[in-house]
Motif scaffolding. Structure first.
Motif, PDB file in Angstrom:
ATOM      1  N   GLY A 136       0.819  -1.204   0.000  1.00 32.16           N
ATOM      2  CA  GLY A 136       0.000   0.000   0.000  1.00 32.16           C
ATOM      3  C   GLY A 136       0.854   1.256   0.000  1.00 32.16           C
ATOM      4  O   GLY A 136       2.075   1.194   0.138  1.00 32.16           O
ATOM      5  N   GLY A 137       0.212   2.393  -0.166  1.00 34.79           N
ATOM      6  CA  GLY A 137       0.939   3.646  -0.159  1.00 34.79           C
ATOM      7  C   GLY A 137       0.128   4.779  -0.734  1.00 34.79           C
ATOM      8  O   GLY A 137      -1.094   4.685  -0.875  1.00 34.79           O
ATOM      9  N   LEU A 138       0.832   5.853  -1.054  1.00 37.14           N
ATOM     10  CA  LEU A 138       0.232   7.073  -1.581  1.00 37.14           C
ATOM     11  C   LEU A 138       0.522   7.154  -3.080  1.00 37.14           C
ATOM     12  O   LEU A 138       1.677   7.000  -3.501  1.00 37.14           O
ATOM     13  CB  LEU A 138       0.823   8.283  -0.858  1.00 37.14           C
ATOM     14  CG  LEU A 138       0.304   9.671  -1.228  1.00 37.14           C
ATOM     15  CD1 LEU A 138      -1.142   9.819  -0.776  1.00 37.14           C
ATOM     16  CD2 LEU A 138       1.183  10.735  -0.570  1.00 37.14           C
ATOM     17  N   VAL A 139      -0.506   7.390  -3.869  1.00 37.09           N
ATOM     18  CA  VAL A 139      -0.325   7.457  -5.318  1.00 37.09           C
ATOM     19  C   VAL A 139      -1.269   8.506  -5.900  1.00 37.09           C
ATOM     20  O   VAL A 139      -2.345   8.755  -5.340  1.00 37.09           O
ATOM     21  CB  VAL A 139      -0.578   6.067  -5.953  1.00 37.09           C
ATOM     22  CG1 VAL A 139      -2.010   5.617  -5.734  1.00 37.09           C
ATOM     23  CG2 VAL A 139      -0.207   6.035  -7.418  1.00 37.09           C
ATOM     24  N   GLN A 140      -0.876   9.112  -6.982  1.00 36.59           N
ATOM     25  CA  GLN A 140      -1.734  10.088  -7.649  1.00 36.59           C
ATOM     26  C   GLN A 140      -2.791   9.373  -8.483  1.00 36.59           C
ATOM     27  O   GLN A 140      -2.589   8.234  -8.931  1.00 36.59           O
ATOM     28  CB  GLN A 140      -0.907  11.013  -8.539  1.00 36.59           C
ATOM     29  CG  GLN A 140      -0.054  12.000  -7.774  1.00 36.59           C
ATOM     30  CD  GLN A 140       0.602  13.021  -8.685  1.00 36.59           C
ATOM     31  OE1 GLN A 140       0.880  12.740  -9.848  1.00 36.59           O
ATOM     32  NE2 GLN A 140       0.841  14.213  -8.157  1.00 36.59           N
ATOM     33  N   ALA A 141      -3.895  10.053  -8.702  1.00 39.11           N
ATOM     34  CA  ALA A 141      -4.947   9.512  -9.558  1.00 39.11           C
ATOM     35  C   ALA A 141      -4.373   9.156 -10.924  1.00 39.11           C
ATOM     36  O   ALA A 141      -3.562   9.895 -11.479  1.00 39.11           O
ATOM     37  CB  ALA A 141      -6.077  10.525  -9.699  1.00 39.11           C
ATOM     38  N   GLY A 142      -4.803   8.001 -11.421  1.00 42.52           N
ATOM     39  CA  GLY A 142      -4.281   7.507 -12.690  1.00 42.52           C
ATOM     40  C   GLY A 142      -3.098   6.569 -12.529  1.00 42.52           C
ATOM     41  O   GLY A 142      -2.698   5.906 -13.496  1.00 42.52           O
ATOM     42  N   GLY A 143      -2.537   6.532 -11.340  1.00 45.30           N
ATOM     43  CA  GLY A 143      -1.378   5.695 -11.089  1.00 45.30           C
ATOM     44  C   GLY A 143      -1.739   4.254 -10.782  1.00 45.30           C
ATOM     45  O   GLY A 143      -2.912   3.862 -10.844  1.00 45.30           O
ATOM     46  N   SER A 144      -0.728   3.488 -10.430  1.00 44.88           N
ATOM     47  CA  SER A 144      -0.894   2.060 -10.174  1.00 44.88           C
ATOM     48  C   SER A 144      -0.204   1.662  -8.878  1.00 44.88           C
ATOM     49  O   SER A 144       0.770   2.299  -8.450  1.00 44.88           O
ATOM     50  CB  SER A 144      -0.286   1.235 -11.315  1.00 44.88           C
ATOM     51  OG  SER A 144      -0.938   1.496 -12.545  1.00 44.88           O
ATOM     52  N   LEU A 145      -0.731   0.609  -8.282  1.00 45.42           N
ATOM     53  CA  LEU A 145      -0.116  -0.029  -7.132  1.00 45.42           C
ATOM     54  C   LEU A 145      -0.331  -1.530  -7.250  1.00 45.42           C
ATOM     55  O   LEU A 145      -1.334  -1.972  -7.824  1.00 45.42           O
ATOM     56  CB  LEU A 145      -0.726   0.456  -5.813  1.00 45.42           C
ATOM     57  CG  LEU A 145      -0.281   1.785  -5.231  1.00 45.42           C
ATOM     58  CD1 LEU A 145      -1.112   2.101  -3.990  1.00 45.42           C
ATOM     59  CD2 LEU A 145       1.197   1.797  -4.906  1.00 45.42           C
ATOM     60  N   ARG A 146       0.590  -2.280  -6.678  1.00 44.55           N
ATOM     61  CA  ARG A 146       0.431  -3.718  -6.603  1.00 44.55           C
ATOM     62  C   ARG A 146       0.500  -4.151  -5.147  1.00 44.55           C
ATOM     63  O   ARG A 146       1.521  -3.949  -4.488  1.00 44.55           O
ATOM     64  CB  ARG A 146       1.521  -4.433  -7.398  1.00 44.55           C
ATOM     65  CG  ARG A 146       1.313  -5.942  -7.529  1.00 44.55           C
ATOM     66  CD  ARG A 146       2.574  -6.611  -8.006  1.00 44.55           C
ATOM     67  NE  ARG A 146       2.356  -7.962  -8.496  1.00 44.55           N
ATOM     68  CZ  ARG A 146       3.310  -8.899  -8.562  1.00 44.55           C
ATOM     69  NH1 ARG A 146       4.541  -8.606  -8.178  1.00 44.55           N
ATOM     70  NH2 ARG A 146       3.031 -10.091  -9.031  1.00 44.55           N
ATOM     71  N   LEU A 147      -0.592  -4.715  -4.664  1.00 46.48           N
ATOM     72  CA  LEU A 147      -0.642  -5.233  -3.316  1.00 46.48           C
ATOM     73  C   LEU A 147      -0.277  -6.714  -3.310  1.00 46.48           C
ATOM     74  O   LEU A 147      -0.591  -7.437  -4.265  1.00 46.48           O
ATOM     75  CB  LEU A 147      -2.039  -5.056  -2.716  1.00 46.48           C
ATOM     76  CG  LEU A 147      -2.614  -3.640  -2.729  1.00 46.48           C
ATOM     77  CD1 LEU A 147      -3.977  -3.629  -2.028  1.00 46.48           C
ATOM     78  CD2 LEU A 147      -1.684  -2.650  -2.086  1.00 46.48           C
ATOM     79  N   SER A 148       0.365  -7.129  -2.238  1.00 44.07           N
ATOM     80  CA  SER A 148       0.697  -8.539  -2.055  1.00 44.07           C
ATOM     81  C   SER A 148       0.135  -9.009  -0.717  1.00 44.07           C
ATOM     82  O   SER A 148       0.010  -8.220   0.223  1.00 44.07           O
ATOM     83  CB  SER A 148       2.211  -8.749  -2.065  1.00 44.07           C
ATOM     84  OG  SER A 148       2.775  -8.354  -3.288  1.00 44.07           O
ATOM     85  N   CYS A 149      -0.175 -10.283  -0.652  1.00 43.32           N
ATOM     86  CA  CYS A 149      -0.645 -10.886   0.592  1.00 43.32           C
ATOM     87  C   CYS A 149       0.039 -12.236   0.738  1.00 43.32           C
ATOM     88  O   CYS A 149      -0.199 -13.138  -0.071  1.00 43.32           O
ATOM     89  CB  CYS A 149      -2.156 -11.029   0.576  1.00 43.32           C
ATOM     90  SG  CYS A 149      -2.839 -11.934   1.973  1.00 43.32           S
TER      91      CYS A 149
END
Length: 118
Positions: free
Chosen positions: A9-22
């Protein structure tokens, strides 16, 4: 009892991407259906993605369909959530969960915060 630990998780601007892992431990990961949920302040927890034990079936609500992708690596006991084209309304704490089937999730992680700024 399976233990689940989310990361990414984290902080990202609109339009950006993140990859969560579990990462899962303490159980037979390949036998569990897995899901990702989110909860925003003042709102109920909602399902955003789910995947069958084999990975052969996935499901998404309309709010994230086409933007989020769930996947799993049974060799690594890990489930992922790739989130693209993020919107401010995607801001929430994201949780992964496991269950005997994808209609009933019984074990939960502690959550990871995702914040999308406009």
């Amino acid at each position: 009892q399976v233990q689940l630990v989310e990361s990414g998780g984290g902080l990202v601007q609109a339009g950006g991407s993140l990859r969560l892992s579990c990462a899962a431990s303490g159980g037979t990961f390949r036998s569990y259906a897995m899901g990702w949920f989110r909860q925003a302040p003042g709102k109920e927890r909602e399902l955003v993605a789910r995947i069958s034990s084999s990975g052969g079936s996935t499901g998404y609500p309309d709010s994230v369909k086409g933007r989020f992708t769930i996947s799993r690596d049974n060799a690594k006991n890990t489930v992922y959530l790739q989130m693209n084209s993020l919107k401010p309304e995607d801001t929430a704490v994201y949780y992964c969960a496991s269950g005997a089937n994808w209609f009933s999730f019984t074990s939960w992680g502690q959550g990871t915060q995702v914040t999308v700024t406009s």
